[in-house]
Structure formats: structure tokens, C-alpha cells
Design a protein around this motif. Structure first.
Motif, PDB file in Angstrom:
ATOM      1  N   UNK A  89      79.867 -74.188 -38.636  1.00 11.86           N
ATOM      2  CA  UNK A  89      78.926 -73.974 -37.525  1.00 11.86           C
ATOM      3  C   UNK A  89      77.498 -73.794 -38.031  1.00 11.86           C
ATOM      4  N   UNK A  90      77.355 -73.102 -39.151  1.00  5.71           N
ATOM      5  CA  UNK A  90      76.025 -72.951 -39.748  1.00  5.71           C
ATOM      6  C   UNK A  90      75.474 -74.310 -40.173  1.00  5.71           C
ATOM      7  N   UNK A  91      76.334 -75.134 -40.770  1.00  8.05           N
ATOM      8  CA  UNK A  91      75.908 -76.468 -41.196  1.00  8.05           C
ATOM      9  C   UNK A  91      75.509 -77.332 -40.011  1.00  8.05           C
ATOM     10  N   UNK A  92      76.280 -77.251 -38.923  1.00  8.53           N
ATOM     11  CA  UNK A  92      75.935 -78.022 -37.723  1.00  8.53           C
ATOM     12  C   UNK A  92      74.599 -77.568 -37.144  1.00  8.53           C
ATOM     13  N   UNK A  93      74.370 -76.276 -37.150  1.00  8.07           N
ATOM     14  CA  UNK A  93      73.086 -75.776 -36.645  1.00  8.07           C
ATOM     15  C   UNK A  93      71.930 -76.285 -37.497  1.00  8.07           C
ATOM     16  N   UNK A  94      72.096 -76.220 -38.816  1.00  7.93           N
ATOM     17  CA  UNK A  94      71.018 -76.643 -39.704  1.00  7.93           C
ATOM     18  C   UNK A  94      70.741 -78.137 -39.600  1.00  7.93           C
ATOM     19  N   UNK A  95      71.783 -78.947 -39.497  1.00  8.09           N
ATOM     20  CA  UNK A  95      71.593 -80.396 -39.512  1.00  8.09           C
ATOM     21  C   UNK A  95      71.243 -80.987 -38.155  1.00  8.09           C
ATOM     22  N   UNK A  96      71.705 -80.353 -37.081  1.00  6.97           N
ATOM     23  CA  UNK A  96      71.571 -80.969 -35.758  1.00  6.97           C
ATOM     24  C   UNK A  96      70.641 -80.234 -34.797  1.00  6.97           C
ATOM     25  N   UNK A 167      76.719 -83.299 -45.649  1.00  8.48           N
ATOM     26  CA  UNK A 167      77.613 -84.312 -45.068  1.00  8.48           C
ATOM     27  C   UNK A 167      77.154 -84.685 -43.663  1.00  8.48           C
ATOM     28  N   UNK A 168      76.853 -83.691 -42.841  1.00  8.43           N
ATOM     29  CA  UNK A 168      76.407 -83.976 -41.471  1.00  8.43           C
ATOM     30  C   UNK A 168      75.080 -84.743 -41.481  1.00  8.43           C
ATOM     31  N   UNK A 169      74.200 -84.382 -42.401  1.00  5.34           N
ATOM     32  CA  UNK A 169      72.908 -85.064 -42.478  1.00  5.34           C
ATOM     33  C   UNK A 169      73.055 -86.499 -42.960  1.00  5.34           C
ATOM     34  N   UNK A 170      74.158 -86.798 -43.677  1.00  7.45           N
ATOM     35  CA  UNK A 170      74.360 -88.157 -44.192  1.00  7.45           C
ATOM     36  C   UNK A 170      74.879 -89.121 -43.126  1.00  7.45           C
ATOM     37  N   UNK A 171      75.284 -88.599 -41.961  1.00  6.93           N
ATOM     38  CA  UNK A 171      75.722 -89.481 -40.880  1.00  6.93           C
ATOM     39  C   UNK A 171      74.515 -90.297 -40.394  1.00  6.93           C
ATOM     40  N   UNK A 172      74.594 -91.614 -40.363  1.00  6.81           N
ATOM     41  CA  UNK A 172      73.436 -92.437 -39.977  1.00  6.81           C
ATOM     42  C   UNK A 172      72.904 -92.069 -38.594  1.00  6.81           C
TER      43      UNK A 172
END
Length: 293
Positions: A89-96, A167-172
Motif C-alpha cells: 500500500x505504501x508503494x502504491x501511494x508513492x508510485x500512483x 515495480x509499480x513505476x515500471x508499468x508503462x
């Protein structure tokens, strides 16, 4: 600009570092193997992979590591149950969702947790977390598998959060734009496009966190309680493999069966951690290949 000769030296330098890393890993494995393998000339595999560990008994020493392995897996499982939701969830918040300013401040702060010495986190767990756990659950003391798992979860969280954010940031971005063009909301794009596209990479991050959790020693040694009896619940004291090695290795006679069995235990732990890391690397490579990166 670097000349062709300079580039060759740089390439040679990095190749040498890679080879050195492999040689060090092979050396560690060889040392554990050749030191621990002697234990099996005196201990059968059936006895080694049994549940009772009591090597100091004069009448009938017991050499089973499964109880200790169970403690390791229990602490690891509870730690991951805590760290995975918070990390993802922290990663999703940071990337999105987070702005660039928030991301630039928050991500280094999270990664900084990984630099805190494990003995410091263990001390915090011993002096602060342990009494709190004892108070909440009505226990005589809070030195148990749950306290150890919470401390390990804090140590694993930066690994999972940082890798998942990458990983989330690498999604095109084309995936996100296509989803938005079809009328999807931000949440729908995250839950139905970003996360499914990243699931294998998230799994790899979790596997790396798992390897980190299994191998943790000092913090677990300080707060797990270190009872030899396998815990029936996560509120019971536990003694993982790493803690057992740290406790007993300083008291054994060099070259004795007890000494060799501890190295055999370390070899098992090494192979488990290596397996998790190899699996994570394989899954991560497949994920990046899938995204064309």
C-alpha cells in the motif's frame, strides 16, 4: 569522453566484482558444507530432521531442528503478514498517488529504516514493544514470537515497499492512459491495471523480504524469548534457527558433534535463503521481460 581502453578497464572491473561475489558466496557455502557435513557421520538425517533439539543431554542428546525451523517460519509468516499489506500500500501511494515532493521525501525516509542496526531495533522491541505486547495480551512478559515478528516486519518493510514502488513505476504509462481513456477511475486503473501487471514483481519483492526475514538474527535473539519448546501460538516464546546458532555457537567445543550440527543448521538456513533469493530473481526477470524492460 572515456576512451575505448578506459571502457575496457571499467568493464573488466565490474566483471571482476561479479566474479568475486560469486567466489565469496561459493566460499561461504563450502565452509558451511565441509564443516557441517561431519555431523551426519554421527547423526542420522531422521534424527536431524526431527522436532526435539537438546544437544546437552548426557543421557540421550537430541539433534532435531524442525522445532527451531518451525519457530523461524512462524516468526517469518507473522512478520510478512504485517509487512506485505503496509509495504504494498505504501508503494502504491508513492508510485500512483503521491506528489513528486512527497515521493522525494517519503521514499528515502522509508529506505532509511533499512540502515537502522538490527540491535537498535531489538533494543526498542525489548524496552518498548515487549511491555506493550505483554500489557495488551495479559502476558507475564512480551518476549515471544509476536514481538519478534513485529520487529522483523519493521526491518522487512523497506525492502518490500521500495522494490514494489520500483515495480509499480515500471508499468508503462500507456497502460494507465488506455485505462483512463476507457473511462476508468484512478482506483480502477490501480486495482485492475497497475497491480495485475505488477503481480509477479510484487511476488519477487515479497520473496526477497522473506529471505531477509528468515536470516534475521540479533533483533530476534533479543525479543523472541528463546524457549526450545516449539511455540503453539505466536504468543509463546520461540527460538528460530538464527537465534539458536547465535546462542550456542560460543559455548560448544570446536570440532564436536554439537559444533558440526550448528554448522549443518547454518547450511540449511543458507540453502533456504538462497532458494528464496533465486526464486525472487527469476520471477523479477520474467516480470521485466513481460513489460519489455
Amino acid at each position: 569522453m572515456a576512451s575505448l581502453a578506459d571502457e575496457r578497464w571499467i568493464k573488466l572491473f565490474f566483471q571482476a566484482n561479479g566474479v568475486l561475489s560469486v567466489l565469496i558466496l561459493a566460499g561461504i557455502f563450502g565452509f558451511l558444507f565441509f564443516t557441517g557435513i561431519g555431523a551426519f557421520s554421527k547423526i542420522s538425517l531422521a534424527k536431524f530432521f526431527s522436532f526435539t533439539w537438546n544437544p546437552v543431554s548426557y543421557s540421550q542428546p537430541q539433534w532435531g531442528i524442525l522445532g527451531l525451523l518451525y519457530s523461524t517460519l512462524l516468526v517469518t509468516a507473522v512478520a510478512l503478514a504485517i509487512a506485505i499489506p503496509f509495504g504494498v500500500l505504501t508503494a502504491l501511494y508513492l508510485s500512483e498517488l503521491a506528489s513528486n515532493t512527497v515521493r522525494e521525501l517519503l521514499k528515502p525516509a522509508i529506505e532509511l529504516i533499512a540502515s537502522i542496526p538490527s540491535v537498535v531495533l531489538g533494543l526498542i522491541g525489548l524496552l518498548v514493544l515487549s511491555p506493550l505486547v505483554a500489557l495488551l495480551f495479559g502476558l507475564p512478559n512480551g518476549l515471544n514470537a509476536l514481538t519478534a515478528a513485529i520487529v522483523v516486519a519493521v526491518m522487512v518493510l523497506p525492502t518490500i515497499a521500495s522494490l514494489c514502488e520500483d515495480i509499480f513505476s515500471s508499468v508503462p504509462n500507456s497502460y494507465r492512459h488506455a485505462s483512463t481513456a476507457l473511462g476508468s477511475t484512478k482506483w480502477q486503473t490501480i486495482s485492475r491495471v497497475v497491480v495485475p501487471s505488477s503481480i509477479s514483481g510484487v511476488f519477487a519483492a515479497v520473496m526477497l523480504g522473506l529471505g531477509r526475514a528468515v536470516g534475521e538474527t540479533m533483533a530476534v535473539l533479543m525479543v523472541a524469548g528463546n524457549a526450545l519448546a516449539p511455540p503453539s501460538t505466536f504468543l509463546d516464546p520461540a527460538r528460530p534457527l538464527t537465534a539458536n546458532i547465535a546462542i550456542e555457537i560460543k559455548e560448544v567445543v570446536f570440532g564436536s558433534t554439537h559444533y558440526q550440527s550448528l554448522f549443518a543448521m547454518g547450511l540449511v538456513l543458507f540453502l533456504i535463503t538462497l532458494l528464496f533469493n533465486v526464486a525472487a530473481e527469476w520471477v523479477l526477470r520474467r516480470h521485466l521481460k513481460k513489460l519489455g524492460l
